[in-house]
Design a protein around this motif. Structure first.
Motif, PDB file in Angstrom:
ATOM      1  N   UNK A  19       0.821  -1.209   0.000  1.00  0.00           N
ATOM      2  CA  UNK A  19       0.000   0.000   0.000  1.00  0.00           C
ATOM      3  C   UNK A  19       0.854   1.258   0.000  1.00  0.00           C
ATOM      4  N   UNK A  20       1.995   1.226   0.714  1.00  0.00           N
ATOM      5  CA  UNK A  20       2.873   2.395   0.744  1.00  0.00           C
ATOM      6  C   UNK A  20       3.546   2.605  -0.602  1.00  0.00           C
ATOM      7  N   UNK A  35       2.008  17.335  -0.194  1.00  0.00           N
ATOM      8  CA  UNK A  35       1.084  16.776   0.779  1.00  0.00           C
ATOM      9  C   UNK A  35       1.861  16.184   1.931  1.00  0.00           C
ATOM     10  N   UNK A  36       1.776  16.790   3.103  1.00  0.00           N
ATOM     11  CA  UNK A  36       2.565  16.318   4.234  1.00  0.00           C
ATOM     12  C   UNK A  36       1.934  15.120   4.899  1.00  0.00           C
ATOM     13  N   UNK A  37       0.621  14.969   4.863  1.00  0.00           N
ATOM     14  CA  UNK A  37      -0.058  13.838   5.465  1.00  0.00           C
ATOM     15  C   UNK A  37       0.249  13.687   6.933  1.00  0.00           C
ATOM     16  N   UNK A  38      -0.489  12.831   7.633  1.00  0.00           N
ATOM     17  CA  UNK A  38      -0.205  12.496   9.021  1.00  0.00           C
ATOM     18  C   UNK A  38      -0.057  13.701   9.919  1.00  0.00           C
ATOM     19  N   UNK A 108       4.536   8.050   5.645  1.00  0.00           N
ATOM     20  CA  UNK A 108       4.025   8.604   6.896  1.00  0.00           C
ATOM     21  C   UNK A 108       2.518   8.413   7.017  1.00  0.00           C
ATOM     22  N   UNK A 109       1.820   8.374   5.883  1.00  0.00           N
ATOM     23  CA  UNK A 109       0.380   8.126   5.936  1.00  0.00           C
ATOM     24  C   UNK A 109       0.099   6.715   6.416  1.00  0.00           C
ATOM     25  N   UNK A 112       2.111   7.029  10.847  1.00  0.00           N
ATOM     26  CA  UNK A 112       2.126   8.450  11.212  1.00  0.00           C
ATOM     27  C   UNK A 112       3.294   8.892  12.092  1.00  0.00           C
ATOM     28  N   UNK A 113       3.893   7.981  12.847  1.00  0.00           N
ATOM     29  CA  UNK A 113       4.991   8.402  13.722  1.00  0.00           C
ATOM     30  C   UNK A 113       6.353   8.268  13.037  1.00  0.00           C
ATOM     31  N   UNK A 114       6.350   8.089  11.727  1.00  0.00           N
ATOM     32  CA  UNK A 114       7.617   7.955  10.998  1.00  0.00           C
ATOM     33  C   UNK A 114       8.428   9.240  11.065  1.00  0.00           C
TER      34      UNK A 114
END
Length: 223
Positions: A19-20, A35-38, A108-109, A112-114
């Motif tokens: 998926x990533x 898009x920064x996401x998360x 990161x999506x 999220x803590x990446x």
């Protein structure tokens, strides 16, 4: 990066979730990395007040070799009062995953803590490190797009780790090794290791890789 060592990190990144990878391909195909996401880290706009030595070195995509950033490493290490060889060795240690801006945001999506940037810095570490410094107006979200900023932040984080070290410590660690452990596991764990606390497998692996990368890092910065 800082505060989150990983076991078998290189193997993990060789089998990234589908998926990533699909998301990465979509972002790259769209030609956008905005898009920064998360979750986000502190706001910022504009360029860093401490300009990188080379305008072409901060490339957010394509192939990546830490040695390409030797000019930035030497400049920011000197400003922060840390060793250039140590800073370069940290970049080699953190070179276990693809450092492409679009990929980092897609990943990161999924997680999220990446961490962000070529020095794999987490939001809390970046926000704490930038206070009162030349890059205080910059944001953590900019790290994937500005590799020079990532090097600058890493240099000052190491500076802060150095300031937290006791004057004497147990074991045969060098000052640079303890600072690197602080970069990876945080100041609290660094202090514990300095007192003689037993190191876990993640920290031990990070230290082993640092030692393996030390000579290469010295050659890269001319040390």
């Amino acid at each position: 990066m800082a505060e989150q060592g990983r076991r078998g990190v290189r193997a993990r990144w060789l089998v990234l979730p589908v998926v990533a990878l699909v998301a990465w391909g979509c972002v790259r195909g769209g030609g956008s990395s905005s898009d920064s996401g998360g979750p986000a880290r502190t706001p910022s706009a504009g360029a860093s007040s401490s300009a990188p030595p080379s305008a072409t070195a901060s490339s957010p995509s394509g192939s990546y070799d830490p040695a390409d950033y030797a000019p930035q490493v030497r400049t920011y290490a000197k400003k922060a009062g840390v060793g250039a060889q140590l800073l370069m060795a940290i970049l080699y240690n953190e070179d276990y995953k693809p450092h492409d801006a679009a990929f980092e945001r897609s990943w990161q999506k999924y997680k999220p803590d990446a961490a962000f940037g070529i020095a794999n810095m987490h939001r809390a570490a970046f926000d704490q490190t930038k206070r009162g410094r030349d890059f205080a107006s910059r944001t953590w979200e900019e790290l994937p797009d500005d590799r020079a900023l990532a090097v600058e932040a890493a240099a000052w984080y190491l500076h802060d780790m150095s300031a937290q070290l006791p004057s004497h410590w147990a074991g045969s660690y060098t000052r640079e090794e303890l600072m690197a452990l602080g970069y990876n596991a945080g100041g609290g764990n660094m202090a514990a290791f300095a007192r003689g606390a037993k190191m876990g497998s993640q920290a031990s692996d990070y230290l082993t890789r640092l030692r393996d990368n030390w000579k290469k890092a010295g050659a890269a910065v001319g040390g």
